[in-house]
Design a protein around this motif. Structure first.
Motif, PDB file in Angstrom:
ATOM      1  N   MET A   1      41.413 -25.325 -58.580  1.00 30.48           N
ATOM      2  CA  MET A   1      41.149 -25.087 -59.995  1.00 30.48           C
ATOM      3  C   MET A   1      41.796 -26.195 -60.825  1.00 30.48           C
ATOM      4  SD  MET A   1      41.643 -21.056 -60.752  1.00 30.48           S
ATOM      5  CE  MET A   1      40.937 -21.249 -62.373  1.00 30.48           C
ATOM      6  N   THR A   2      41.142 -26.541 -61.893  1.00 35.72           N
ATOM      7  CA  THR A   2      41.736 -27.543 -62.773  1.00 35.72           C
ATOM      8  C   THR A   2      42.682 -26.867 -63.761  1.00 35.72           C
ATOM      9  OG1 THR A   2      40.027 -27.413 -64.483  1.00 35.72           O
ATOM     10  CG2 THR A   2      39.608 -28.929 -62.624  1.00 35.72           C
ATOM     11  N   ASN A   3      43.578 -27.670 -64.304  1.00 35.34           N
ATOM     12  CA  ASN A   3      44.500 -27.154 -65.309  1.00 35.34           C
ATOM     13  C   ASN A   3      43.732 -26.635 -66.524  1.00 35.34           C
ATOM     14  OD1 ASN A   3      46.640 -27.907 -63.684  1.00 35.34           O
ATOM     15  ND2 ASN A   3      46.949 -29.853 -64.727  1.00 35.34           N
ATOM     16  N   ASN A   4      42.640 -27.317 -66.862  1.00 31.51           N
ATOM     17  CA  ASN A   4      41.824 -26.892 -67.994  1.00 31.51           C
ATOM     18  C   ASN A   4      41.243 -25.499 -67.752  1.00 31.51           C
ATOM     19  OD1 ASN A   4      41.866 -29.902 -67.739  1.00 31.51           O
ATOM     20  ND2 ASN A   4      40.959 -29.760 -69.770  1.00 31.51           N
ATOM     21  N   ASP A   5      40.806 -25.222 -66.509  1.00 32.69           N
ATOM     22  CA  ASP A   5      40.278 -23.898 -66.168  1.00 32.69           C
ATOM     23  C   ASP A   5      41.343 -22.819 -66.373  1.00 32.69           C
ATOM     24  OD1 ASP A   5      37.730 -24.751 -65.429  1.00 32.69           O
ATOM     25  OD2 ASP A   5      38.301 -25.016 -63.322  1.00 32.69           O
ATOM     26  N   VAL A   6      42.549 -23.110 -65.914  1.00 28.35           N
ATOM     27  CA  VAL A   6      43.646 -22.150 -66.053  1.00 28.35           C
ATOM     28  C   VAL A   6      43.895 -21.872 -67.538  1.00 28.35           C
ATOM     29  CG1 VAL A   6      46.124 -21.776 -65.670  1.00 28.35           C
ATOM     30  CG2 VAL A   6      44.721 -22.788 -63.857  1.00 28.35           C
ATOM     31  N   LEU A   7      43.961 -22.932 -68.338  1.00 23.29           N
ATOM     32  CA  LEU A   7      44.205 -22.776 -69.772  1.00 23.29           C
ATOM     33  C   LEU A   7      43.087 -21.973 -70.434  1.00 23.29           C
ATOM     34  CD1 LEU A   7      46.251 -23.689 -71.977  1.00 23.29           C
ATOM     35  CD2 LEU A   7      44.650 -25.536 -72.493  1.00 23.29           C
ATOM     36  N   ARG A   8      41.842 -22.284 -70.100  1.00 25.26           N
ATOM     37  CA  ARG A   8      40.689 -21.559 -70.661  1.00 25.26           C
ATOM     38  C   ARG A   8      40.764 -20.076 -70.331  1.00 25.26           C
ATOM     39  NH1 ARG A   8      37.306 -25.078 -67.993  1.00 25.26           N
ATOM     40  NH2 ARG A   8      37.203 -26.956 -69.223  1.00 25.26           N
ATOM     41  N   ARG A   9      41.031 -19.777 -69.067  1.00 30.20           N
ATOM     42  CA  ARG A   9      41.057 -18.368 -68.629  1.00 30.20           C
ATOM     43  C   ARG A   9      42.194 -17.591 -69.283  1.00 30.20           C
ATOM     44  NH1 ARG A   9      38.530 -17.334 -63.106  1.00 30.20           N
ATOM     45  NH2 ARG A   9      37.067 -19.045 -62.875  1.00 30.20           N
ATOM     46  N   LEU A  10      43.360 -18.222 -69.416  1.00 27.30           N
ATOM     47  CA  LEU A  10      44.484 -17.537 -70.060  1.00 27.30           C
ATOM     48  C   LEU A  10      44.198 -17.308 -71.542  1.00 27.30           C
ATOM     49  CD1 LEU A  10      47.515 -19.262 -68.319  1.00 27.30           C
ATOM     50  CD2 LEU A  10      46.667 -16.924 -67.968  1.00 27.30           C
ATOM     51  N   ARG A  11      43.597 -18.284 -72.178  1.00 29.12           N
ATOM     52  CA  ARG A  11      43.245 -18.116 -73.593  1.00 29.12           C
ATOM     53  C   ARG A  11      42.282 -16.942 -73.765  1.00 29.12           C
ATOM     54  NH1 ARG A  11      42.095 -21.847 -78.397  1.00 29.12           N
ATOM     55  NH2 ARG A  11      40.633 -20.630 -79.615  1.00 29.12           N
TER      56      ARG A  11
ATOM     57  N   GLN B   1      50.541 -22.069 -49.029  1.00 34.48           N
ATOM     58  CA  GLN B   1      49.908 -22.627 -50.217  1.00 34.48           C
ATOM     59  C   GLN B   1      48.912 -21.621 -50.796  1.00 34.48           C
ATOM     60  OE1 GLN B   1      47.804 -26.252 -49.507  1.00 34.48           O
ATOM     61  NE2 GLN B   1      47.415 -26.625 -51.664  1.00 34.48           N
ATOM     62  N   LEU B   2      48.962 -21.444 -52.115  1.00 32.70           N
ATOM     63  CA  LEU B   2      48.037 -20.555 -52.809  1.00 32.70           C
ATOM     64  C   LEU B   2      46.752 -21.343 -53.058  1.00 32.70           C
ATOM     65  CD1 LEU B   2      47.994 -17.678 -54.243  1.00 32.70           C
ATOM     66  CD2 LEU B   2      48.308 -18.974 -56.336  1.00 32.70           C
ATOM     67  N   LEU B   3      45.711 -20.972 -52.365  1.00 30.97           N
ATOM     68  CA  LEU B   3      44.441 -21.679 -52.491  1.00 30.97           C
ATOM     69  C   LEU B   3      43.751 -21.330 -53.805  1.00 30.97           C
ATOM     70  CD1 LEU B   3      43.159 -21.188 -48.837  1.00 30.97           C
ATOM     71  CD2 LEU B   3      44.350 -23.169 -49.795  1.00 30.97           C
ATOM     72  N   ASP B   4      42.815 -22.187 -54.209  1.00 32.32           N
ATOM     73  CA  ASP B   4      42.095 -21.989 -55.473  1.00 32.32           C
ATOM     74  C   ASP B   4      41.457 -20.609 -55.573  1.00 32.32           C
ATOM     75  OD1 ASP B   4      42.772 -24.486 -56.398  1.00 32.32           O
ATOM     76  OD2 ASP B   4      40.804 -25.384 -56.060  1.00 32.32           O
ATOM     77  N   GLN B   5      40.870 -20.133 -54.467  1.00 32.26           N
ATOM     78  CA  GLN B   5      40.192 -18.830 -54.521  1.00 32.26           C
ATOM     79  C   GLN B   5      41.176 -17.707 -54.846  1.00 32.26           C
ATOM     80  OE1 GLN B   5      38.710 -18.790 -50.458  1.00 32.26           O
ATOM     81  NE2 GLN B   5      40.001 -17.046 -49.971  1.00 32.26           N
ATOM     82  N   TYR B   6      42.408 -17.806 -54.367  1.00 34.14           N
ATOM     83  CA  TYR B   6      43.413 -16.789 -54.680  1.00 34.14           C
ATOM     84  C   TYR B   6      43.792 -16.850 -56.160  1.00 34.14           C
ATOM     85  CZ  TYR B   6      44.255 -15.513 -49.810  1.00 34.14           C
ATOM     86  OH  TYR B   6      44.126 -15.047 -48.542  1.00 34.14           O
ATOM     87  N   LEU B   7      44.033 -18.066 -56.665  1.00 32.80           N
ATOM     88  CA  LEU B   7      44.398 -18.196 -58.072  1.00 32.80           C
ATOM     89  C   LEU B   7      43.239 -17.744 -58.964  1.00 32.80           C
ATOM     90  CD1 LEU B   7      46.489 -18.962 -60.168  1.00 32.80           C
ATOM     91  CD2 LEU B   7      45.660 -21.324 -60.039  1.00 32.80           C
TER      92      LEU B   7
END
Length: 152
Positions: free
Chosen positions: A1-11, A133-139
């Motif tokens: 996952m990209t950092n932008n995806d994480v930020l978008r989802r949290l917002r 390692q926490l894979l993208d699918q888990y996050l």
């Protein structure tokens, strides 16, 4: 996952306005602008899209911890220059004061079964032999579970 995806989802999950996003970054000791945030939240194929660097995501997550838990006394933790899925996961766990059972429940809401041992392995120091390692699918599933828990 990209950092932008994480930020978008949290917002989206916590329904943060632009002003709240600016405040969270400020709580994490980073001064940002509405334009900068807007560029981070745009789709990757948009002309003014900008990649969110690891250190700025760390500032945001540190600010999110301060928003939810309050600033701790003394010196604030420095923003990490390299972010991993495991570190994002840890910071969200801290910010939301989640226990292992809560984490398992959140994963379950996203239809992913995770054991206590797996959660423990995700939280370990990368130098330990039991680290995983926490894979993208888990996050991705964890963020979806957060959305289901806090958004609906």
């Amino acid at each position: 996952m990209t950092n932008n995806d994480v930020l978008r989802r949290l917002r989206y999950t916590f329904d943060f306005s632009d002003d709240e996003m600016i405040r969270i970054f400020d709580l994490g000791d980073y001064k940002t602008t509405r334009t900068e945030i807007s560029d981070w939240l745009k789709p990757e194929d948009h002309a003014s899209y900008i990649n969110l660097p690891d250190k700025k995501l760390a500032h945001f997550l540190n600010g999110f911890i301060n928003l939810k838990r309050g600033k701790r006394e003394g010196e604030q933790p420095a923003a990490e220059s390299t972010m991993t899925n495991n570190l994002v996961f840890k910071k969200l766990k801290i910010a939301l004061a989640l226990k292992t059972e809560d984490l398992i429940s959140i994963f379950k809401q996203a239809d992913l079964v995770v054991s206590k041992n797996e959660i423990s392995a995700f939280m370990r120091n990368p130098k330990q032999s039991q680290y995983r390692q926490l894979l993208d699918q888990y996050l991705r599933n964890f963020l979806m579970g957060l959305q289901l828990k806090y958004r609906t």
